[in-house]
Design an enzyme around this catalytic site. Sequence first.
Site, PDB file in Angstrom:
ATOM      1  N   GLU A   1      -6.388  17.140 -11.631  1.00 51.57           N
ATOM      2  CA  GLU A   1      -7.393  18.192 -11.494  1.00 51.57           C
ATOM      3  C   GLU A   1      -7.662  18.400 -10.010  1.00 51.57           C
ATOM      4  O   GLU A   1      -7.891  17.431  -9.264  1.00 51.57           O
ATOM      5  CB  GLU A   1      -8.685  17.834 -12.212  1.00 51.57           C
ATOM      6  CG  GLU A   1      -9.735  18.943 -12.083  1.00 51.57           C
ATOM      7  CD  GLU A   1     -11.001  18.688 -12.881  1.00 51.57           C
ATOM      8  OE1 GLU A   1     -11.936  19.509 -12.791  1.00 51.57           O
ATOM      9  OE2 GLU A   1     -11.069  17.657 -13.597  1.00 51.57           O
TER      10      GLU A   1
ATOM     11  N   ASN B   1     -10.375  24.708 -11.529  1.00 57.74           N
ATOM     12  CA  ASN B   1     -11.621  25.246 -12.077  1.00 57.74           C
ATOM     13  C   ASN B   1     -11.723  26.750 -11.799  1.00 57.74           C
ATOM     14  O   ASN B   1     -11.329  27.239 -10.739  1.00 57.74           O
ATOM     15  CB  ASN B   1     -12.819  24.529 -11.452  1.00 57.74           C
ATOM     16  CG  ASN B   1     -12.944  23.111 -11.967  1.00 57.74           C
ATOM     17  OD1 ASN B   1     -13.333  22.886 -13.106  1.00 57.74           O
ATOM     18  ND2 ASN B   1     -12.583  22.138 -11.133  1.00 57.74           N
TER      19      ASN B   1
ATOM     20  N   ASP C   1     -14.073  23.431 -20.217  1.00 58.55           N
ATOM     21  CA  ASP C   1     -14.599  22.277 -19.493  1.00 58.55           C
ATOM     22  C   ASP C   1     -16.026  21.946 -19.957  1.00 58.55           C
ATOM     23  O   ASP C   1     -16.754  22.816 -20.448  1.00 58.55           O
ATOM     24  CB  ASP C   1     -14.593  22.598 -17.992  1.00 58.55           C
ATOM     25  CG  ASP C   1     -14.784  21.353 -17.137  1.00 58.55           C
ATOM     26  OD1 ASP C   1     -14.599  20.237 -17.663  1.00 58.55           O
ATOM     27  OD2 ASP C   1     -15.086  21.506 -15.943  1.00 58.55           O
TER      28      ASP C   1
ATOM     29  N   GLU D   1      -9.535  25.882 -15.895  1.00 57.20           N
ATOM     30  CA  GLU D   1     -10.694  25.348 -16.601  1.00 57.20           C
ATOM     31  C   GLU D   1     -11.849  26.333 -16.505  1.00 57.20           C
ATOM     32  O   GLU D   1     -12.257  26.733 -15.407  1.00 57.20           O
ATOM     33  CB  GLU D   1     -11.111  23.999 -16.003  1.00 57.20           C
ATOM     34  CG  GLU D   1     -10.055  22.915 -16.146  1.00 57.20           C
ATOM     35  CD  GLU D   1     -10.598  21.548 -15.739  1.00 57.20           C
ATOM     36  OE1 GLU D   1     -11.844  21.416 -15.601  1.00 57.20           O
ATOM     37  OE2 GLU D   1      -9.794  20.620 -15.554  1.00 57.20           O
TER      38      GLU D   1
ATOM     39  N   GLU E   1     -13.664  13.302 -20.537  1.00 60.65           N
ATOM     40  CA  GLU E   1     -14.005  13.277 -19.116  1.00 60.65           C
ATOM     41  C   GLU E   1     -14.920  12.088 -18.812  1.00 60.65           C
ATOM     42  O   GLU E   1     -15.647  11.603 -19.681  1.00 60.65           O
ATOM     43  CB  GLU E   1     -14.732  14.560 -18.722  1.00 60.65           C
ATOM     44  CG  GLU E   1     -13.879  15.805 -18.785  1.00 60.65           C
ATOM     45  CD  GLU E   1     -14.623  17.021 -18.259  1.00 60.65           C
ATOM     46  OE1 GLU E   1     -14.228  17.538 -17.213  1.00 60.65           O
ATOM     47  OE2 GLU E   1     -15.615  17.430 -18.899  1.00 60.65           O
TER      48      GLU E   1
END
Length: 683
Positions: A453, A516, A578, A548, A635
Amino acid sequence: MVERISAFDRRAGGVAVAAWSVVLLVLVSFGLTVATVQAGARTDQETAAARTVVRDAREVQAVLLDAETGQRGYLITQDRSFLEPYATADARLAQALASLEAASDQLGGVHPGLLEVLARVKLDHLETAVELTKRGRADDAATLVASGAGRRVMDDVRDEAARVIADAAQIADAGATRSVRLRALATTTGALSVLSVLALVVLLLRHQTRLEREQAAAELEAREAVGRLERLSTQDALTGLMLRRPAEEELARALARSRRDGTGLAVVLCDVDRFTELNSRLGSGGGDAVLVAAVQALTAMTGAADLLARAGPDEILLVVEPVASVADAEQIARRVAQAVELDVEVDGQTVATSASVGLVVVGLGVDPPGPAPGVPATTAQVLSAADEATNGAKQAGGRRVHLFDPATDVVRGAHYRIVGELRQALEDPAAGGLWVAYQPLVDLVDDQVFAFEALVRWEHPDRGPLPPGQFVPHVEASELIVGLDRHVLRTATHQVAHWNADRRRRGLPPLRVSVNCAPRTLADPGLVSTVKDALAESGLAPTSLVLEITESAVVQATRVVADRLATLVDLGVTIALDDFGTGYSSLSYLTHLPIGMIKIDRSLVQDLGSSAADEAVVSAISSLARRLGQVVLAEGVEDQTQLDRAMALGCRFAQGYHLGRPAPARELALVAVPLAVPHVRAG
């Protein structure tokens, strides 16, 4: 000017045709010259080979005659001194025949094979008579000679030699004739080439004369065209207003004048309310119609000295100088808000418009002298303050004016400083301290890192490293988040494409990168183009990219946004939801939007192993995702217990400090491209 260019093009086209014709003729002449030279060289070779054939054919006859003379002398006198020419005949004959064969090969049409056979037969005949004499059988030898067989063979040798010589001469003569013809053709073509070049020179001189007559007019029209292009580069094509970049330059000059003269300056940012909703409901044409109507209304109320510019897709910037008081500036802002309250006809529908207006006043004691927290000083800071004031008007319900006042709003001032500094940092991310960290995402089935990520980090030039919580929320509340997300996307795709190239050479499967996408970025009409450009520039496969989106973005998703997500999925990009489970969205979105991955929020993961309620929720999410063809990632995994329970409850993937902390790319080289397959669960 178009007609003049067309006429020029027609004449230039005729000249070009003539020029290409001359070039073709010159090339043909050159080709013929080369062919002539090659033919001459070939003729010389054939002539030399023919001479060699004649010489060697005659040498064969001479060798045989010398050997026969020596044989006859020896037969008559029995004196061995007569055998000297005979003794060397075999070697001389072999040398002459070898040379004859090589020269014949060069000519290609001469065949000396029969001559060689006859010469060998003649030599053998001579040798038989000599051997009989040496053995004391001179009578037998004389009888053999008298039989005439040797004479007949010698006659055949002469005839075959004459044939070989005639063939060689014929080939040489044909080559010479061909060379003469090519020379004549090359000479003719060369003369035509010279004449054509002279004609082309005359044509070019005439064309140059015409061109000089038109040059003055053409240059004038070219300057006018450049002027129009310059205006296009500074003006918005839809509204005719100045674009943001030149408007920032004008604002910088206005700020300088305000400081120099001690006068007041009003910066008004007008943001059309519900513009995204209008675009979704009416299409981009509807939004454009509303924006054009608003610009026309504002143009009618502003003075010639005021700066009016398009600052964003739905933002109009107005700079008024000088202003005598804050009250005057507020009156201007209220007039702006009233001017854009319109009823606009779009495709037979009447659309009521309004705007959220932010106001920043520079000078007049509103900004105290000297550096102070939250005080607008630079162009970027003033624009960020205007953006913050506009957001304040929107948060209050829209259709109103909000005055930016750092003296009474410390929180907003801090936000303004962060956004202003970040705006400057985005102009040069490396110098501004922006960089990207990468956190491993692990496949719990094979215990391998399958993705990273990408997370933005900021090494502030003055305050050092800033935690994401100190700047990300501020930038997400401004239009800068679109630029920041774009920067992270481009950086991350280039980095992972580089890693994947190394992995491909080691026979490893490609990594994926998760980036993101904030709600404002998701609503940006240019998102799909931005993703395509990043993939094309980096060379990263679309299937290696995960975008995301948050649950809050899902709640705000319109039909246009849903179509945008579908387009990205069609490209091969995966959409991940997310922070799932924080309570903002309905489960129906999992079926209505093209979600490929669900990332369960850390708040549900942190109590796995101790909270039956959280485990039930995680298990239910995993079960639902499997039925919908989606994968699940846990997560915030921080210990082995959470990891084991997440896997047992159906989570295929996980990330968290237990599996790897975010780090710069240079520190993750061996994780991204391992020399040997690593075991990552050691923490």
